[in-house]
Scaffold this motif. Structure first.
Motif, PDB file in Angstrom:
ATOM      1  N   CYS A 269       0.870  -1.180   0.000  1.00 51.74           N
ATOM      2  CA  CYS A 269       0.000   0.000   0.000  1.00 51.74           C
ATOM      3  C   CYS A 269       0.902   1.223   0.000  1.00 51.74           C
ATOM      4  N   SER A 270       1.164   1.774  -1.191  1.00 48.33           N
ATOM      5  CA  SER A 270       2.100   2.881  -1.303  1.00 48.33           C
ATOM      6  C   SER A 270       1.945   3.569  -2.654  1.00 48.33           C
ATOM      7  N   TRP A 271       2.650   4.680  -2.808  1.00 47.75           N
ATOM      8  CA  TRP A 271       2.684   5.387  -4.084  1.00 47.75           C
ATOM      9  C   TRP A 271       3.248   4.473  -5.169  1.00 47.75           C
ATOM     10  N   ASP A 272       4.309   3.770  -4.838  1.00 48.50           N
ATOM     11  CA  ASP A 272       4.930   2.866  -5.818  1.00 48.50           C
ATOM     12  C   ASP A 272       3.985   1.746  -6.224  1.00 48.50           C
ATOM     13  N   GLU A 273       3.189   1.249  -5.283  1.00 50.18           N
ATOM     14  CA  GLU A 273       2.270   0.164  -5.600  1.00 50.18           C
ATOM     15  C   GLU A 273       1.205   0.617  -6.593  1.00 50.18           C
ATOM     16  N   VAL A 274       0.741   1.852  -6.476  1.00 47.34           N
ATOM     17  CA  VAL A 274      -0.210   2.380  -7.462  1.00 47.34           C
ATOM     18  C   VAL A 274       0.432   2.356  -8.846  1.00 47.34           C
ATOM     19  N   GLY A 275       1.723   2.740  -8.927  1.00 46.85           N
ATOM     20  CA  GLY A 275       2.436   2.691 -10.206  1.00 46.85           C
ATOM     21  C   GLY A 275       2.565   1.274 -10.732  1.00 46.85           C
ATOM     22  N   HIS A 276       2.819   0.309  -9.836  1.00 44.97           N
ATOM     23  CA  HIS A 276       2.914  -1.092 -10.269  1.00 44.97           C
ATOM     24  C   HIS A 276       1.587  -1.591 -10.833  1.00 44.97           C
ATOM     25  N   ILE A 277       0.488  -1.199 -10.211  1.00 44.74           N
ATOM     26  CA  ILE A 277      -0.830  -1.614 -10.707  1.00 44.74           C
ATOM     27  C   ILE A 277      -1.064  -1.051 -12.107  1.00 44.74           C
ATOM     28  N   LYS A 278      -0.669   0.194 -12.326  1.00 46.37           N
ATOM     29  CA  LYS A 278      -0.802   0.789 -13.658  1.00 46.37           C
ATOM     30  C   LYS A 278       0.009   0.015 -14.693  1.00 46.37           C
ATOM     31  N   ASN A 279       1.242  -0.330 -14.334  1.00 44.99           N
ATOM     32  CA  ASN A 279       2.094  -1.090 -15.259  1.00 44.99           C
ATOM     33  C   ASN A 279       1.500  -2.452 -15.574  1.00 44.99           C
ATOM     34  N   ARG A 280       0.990  -3.126 -14.557  1.00 41.27           N
ATOM     35  CA  ARG A 280       0.393  -4.451 -14.790  1.00 41.27           C
ATOM     36  C   ARG A 280      -0.839  -4.335 -15.678  1.00 41.27           C
ATOM     37  N   ASN A 281      -1.612  -3.278 -15.467  1.00 39.13           N
ATOM     38  CA  ASN A 281      -2.791  -3.067 -16.312  1.00 39.13           C
ATOM     39  C   ASN A 281      -2.378  -2.822 -17.770  1.00 39.13           C
ATOM     40  N   ALA A 282      -1.315  -2.035 -17.977  1.00 37.19           N
ATOM     41  CA  ALA A 282      -0.841  -1.739 -19.331  1.00 37.19           C
ATOM     42  C   ALA A 282      -0.352  -3.003 -20.019  1.00 37.19           C
ATOM     43  N   ILE A 283       0.381  -3.836 -19.290  1.00 36.92           N
ATOM     44  CA  ILE A 283       0.872  -5.104 -19.858  1.00 36.92           C
ATOM     45  C   ILE A 283      -0.296  -6.003 -20.228  1.00 36.92           C
ATOM     46  N   ARG A 284      -1.292  -6.077 -19.347  1.00 39.86           N
ATOM     47  CA  ARG A 284      -2.449  -6.926 -19.607  1.00 39.86           C
ATOM     48  C   ARG A 284      -3.215  -6.433 -20.835  1.00 39.86           C
ATOM     49  N   ASN A 285      -3.312  -5.138 -21.020  1.00 36.24           N
ATOM     50  CA  ASN A 285      -4.012  -4.576 -22.181  1.00 36.24           C
ATOM     51  C   ASN A 285      -3.261  -4.868 -23.476  1.00 36.24           C
ATOM     52  N   LEU A 286      -1.927  -4.784 -23.435  1.00 32.42           N
ATOM     53  CA  LEU A 286      -1.126  -5.100 -24.618  1.00 32.42           C
ATOM     54  C   LEU A 286      -1.316  -6.550 -25.031  1.00 32.42           C
ATOM     55  N   LYS A 287      -1.320  -7.431 -24.062  1.00 34.18           N
ATOM     56  CA  LYS A 287      -1.492  -8.849 -24.359  1.00 34.18           C
ATOM     57  C   LYS A 287      -2.890  -9.120 -24.923  1.00 34.18           C
ATOM     58  N   ARG A 288      -3.878  -8.450 -24.334  1.00 35.25           N
ATOM     59  CA  ARG A 288      -5.253  -8.645 -24.788  1.00 35.25           C
ATOM     60  C   ARG A 288      -5.450  -8.168 -26.221  1.00 35.25           C
ATOM     61  N   ASP A 289      -4.774  -7.063 -26.582  1.00 36.52           N
ATOM     62  CA  ASP A 289      -4.937  -6.484 -27.916  1.00 36.52           C
ATOM     63  C   ASP A 289      -4.076  -7.178 -28.962  1.00 36.52           C
ATOM     64  N   GLY A 290      -3.277  -8.163 -28.547  1.00 36.27           N
ATOM     65  CA  GLY A 290      -2.449  -8.897 -29.506  1.00 36.27           C
ATOM     66  C   GLY A 290      -1.390  -8.041 -30.146  1.00 36.27           C
ATOM     67  N   ASP A 291      -0.845  -7.124 -29.414  1.00 33.75           N
ATOM     68  CA  ASP A 291       0.191  -6.244 -29.946  1.00 33.75           C
ATOM     69  C   ASP A 291       1.408  -7.063 -30.370  1.00 33.75           C
ATOM     70  N   SER A 292       2.152  -6.558 -31.371  1.00 30.63           N
ATOM     71  CA  SER A 292       3.328  -7.262 -31.895  1.00 30.63           C
ATOM     72  C   SER A 292       4.412  -7.416 -30.831  1.00 30.63           C
ATOM     73  N   ALA A 293       4.305  -6.633 -29.787  1.00 32.20           N
ATOM     74  CA  ALA A 293       5.327  -6.693 -28.743  1.00 32.20           C
ATOM     75  C   ALA A 293       4.942  -7.684 -27.636  1.00 32.20           C
ATOM     76  N   THR A 294       4.005  -8.585 -27.908  1.00 28.82           N
ATOM     77  CA  THR A 294       3.519  -9.507 -26.881  1.00 28.82           C
ATOM     78  C   THR A 294       4.652 -10.328 -26.271  1.00 28.82           C
ATOM     79  N   GLU A 295       5.529 -10.823 -27.145  1.00 30.09           N
ATOM     80  CA  GLU A 295       6.624 -11.656 -26.645  1.00 30.09           C
ATOM     81  C   GLU A 295       7.551 -10.869 -25.712  1.00 30.09           C
ATOM     82  N   LEU A 296       7.844  -9.618 -26.113  1.00 29.01           N
ATOM     83  CA  LEU A 296       8.702  -8.781 -25.273  1.00 29.01           C
ATOM     84  C   LEU A 296       8.029  -8.481 -23.943  1.00 29.01           C
ATOM     85  N   VAL A 297       6.726  -8.225 -24.028  1.00 28.69           N
ATOM     86  CA  VAL A 297       5.971  -7.948 -22.813  1.00 28.69           C
ATOM     87  C   VAL A 297       6.000  -9.153 -21.880  1.00 28.69           C
TER      88      VAL A 297
END
Length: 467
Positions: A269-297
């Motif tokens: 529960c911290s400022w950094d944790e809010v940032g981690h949640i945002k990053n995880r959400n962004a990664i999940r969205n990239l994977k869902r959209d089938g972006d070409s960078a899926t493997e890198l993600v």
């Protein structure tokens, strides 16, 4: 750098927008801010923002994870380029929990000759006062102390807390009772420790006696205060002795503050944790959209998972080592590498047991040990390495001075006895004097003095029994 780290639960029905508003009001109500209310009125809990005015900064970040938990963090900074005071208020709201983390500290960008004292932020009390605390195991997080009842329920609760059988995460500050009451003000201490520890107050000295056997004599008693650390990882004992009540409470508060820096909150529960949640959400969205960078993600996600495992492992190590340190601190040590088990006896004042042991060794060395023998050398080495400060002599002198020329039990004599830990009870033509509520150390004193030697003899008899 000194800091404060406080983690606690608010009542489950607390609203995010209300907590957000209280945080802004806390800043606006500060006598040190130059920010005006109309400058913050446009901000709300649903949108991130950053605001600066002079030497003050406010930042707000938010995110929601895949489980529907809402994470928020507000940072308030004040200071110049050399030194900034930072308070971070983070909170995570789930379906059945509302966790709050408040961290306060200082950030230096150059050499600073002196850091100011970091105090507990007032926002902690404001949040608990307005919204009420949640549950920490079976104990409510509150501003007020918990007063135990002299009943079966009270005994069971005290035993669970002292034996480490409860599941609370916060430390328990157990305030025992003497015959003349408590040696501090429970309500004031509980308010000072709100969100940091539970303050448990026993009702009477008799209560201590009733639970003594069931807790294997691990309970503090006679007006002493014990901090019982979570998970049964030890107890830290405090005796007021010659301190006034505020100084006594300050010692306990400072010990809790230092310990909380190493206690894991159990959930990020911290400022950094809010940032981690945002990053995880962004990664999940990239994977869902089938972006070409899926493997890198996927590779980054794997690396992040490994780092999180390492962090969890290190957090466990910190908590384990913190528990070990507190356990060691709770033991009675004799310097020089010796650890002596003191059995069921506890110090009635600072260094009492240690000074008795040292005095016994000194007496044995002088009267019973052959000079220049191995035993003499060992004992002398121990004595030379343990220069114990004890006020045995002052206590003996106080009792004898009070009873010199004794004629009757006046207010001055009673005050001296009570200050030293004696209780007095009228028993017909006599006073029954009991030391530290322990019937093994009792003395019967006539209500009227017989001759000029009577008081001196009584003083000698009493001090021989207790000192």
């Amino acid at each position: 750098m000194q800091g404060v780290s406080i983690n606690f639960n608010l009542a489950e029905n607390t609203l995010i927008e209300d907590v957000f508003g209280e945080c802004l009001n806390w800043i606006l109500d500060s006598p040190h801010t130059k920010i005006a209310q109309e400058e913050l009125v446009r901000f709300n809990s649903k949108e991130e923002f950053s605001f600066e005015k002079g030497e003050e900064e406010i930042g707000y970040s938010r995110a929601e994870d895949e489980f529907g938990n809402s994470a928020h963090s507000l940072r308030y900074k004040k200071g110049n380029e050399s030194l900034k005071w930072i308070t971070e208020i983070s909170y995570i709201k789930s379906s059945d929990d509302f966790l709050v983390s408040v961290k306060a500290g200082q950030e230096s960008f150059s050499a600073v000759s002196h850091y100011g004292e970091v105090k507990k932020p007032v926002i902690v009390i404001r949040l608990l006062d307005r919204f009420g605390g949640g549950l920490d195991g079976d104990l409510p997080v509150a501003i007020d102390p918990i007063y135990l009842k002299d009943s079966e329920i009270g005994y069971r609760l005290a035993e669970a807390l002292i034996n480490g059988e409860s599941i609370n995460r916060l430390p328990v500050v157990y305030v025992s009772a003497s015959r003349i009451g408590h040696r501090l003000i429970p309500g004031r201490l509980a308010r000072k420790l709100s969100g940091m520890a539970h303050v448990i107050v026993e009702p009477s000295r008799e209560f201590s006696n009733k639970i003594r056997a069931s807790v294997n004599s691990r309970n503090v008693y006679g007006g002493a205060v014990g901090i019982y650390w979570p998970g049964g990882s030890g107890v830290t004992l405090f005796r007021r002795d010659k301190l006034d009540a505020k100084e006594f409470e300050k010692e306990i508060y400072e010990k809790i503050c230092s310990a909380l820096l190493t206690l894991s909150p159990g959930k990020k529960c911290s400022w950094d944790e809010v940032g981690h949640i945002k990053n995880r959400n962004a990664i999940r969205n990239l994977k869902r959209d089938g972006d070409s960078a899926t493997e890198l993600v996927a590779l980054y996600e794997s690396e992040l998972e490994e780092k999180e495992k390492t962090i969890r492992s290190l957090s466990h190590d910190i908590e384990r080592l913190g528990a070990k340190i507190r356990s060691l601190e709770s033991k009675n040590l004799v310097q020089g590498g010796l650890v002596l088990a003191k059995g069921d006896e506890d110090d009635f004042f600072d260094n009492e047991i240690l000074s008795v042991v040292i005095d016994a060794l000194k007496d044995h060395l002088e009267k019973s040990v052959h000079p220049n023998s191995r035993r003499a050398h060992i004992l002398k080495s121990i004595l030379d390495s343990n220069l114990v400060e004890s006020d045995h002599g002052e206590r003996i002198a106080s009792v004898k001075a009070a009873l010199r020329g004794y004629k009757d039990m006046n207010k001055k004599i009673r005050s001296v006895f009570e200050e030293l830990g004696f209780s007095l009870a009228s028993d017909g033509k006599h006073w029954k004097i009991i030391y530290q509520e322990d019937d093994r150390y009792s003395y019967v004193l006539p209500k009227t003095g017989s001759d000029h030697r009577g008081g001196l003899n009584a003083g000698a008899d009493i001090t021989n029994i207790v000192y």
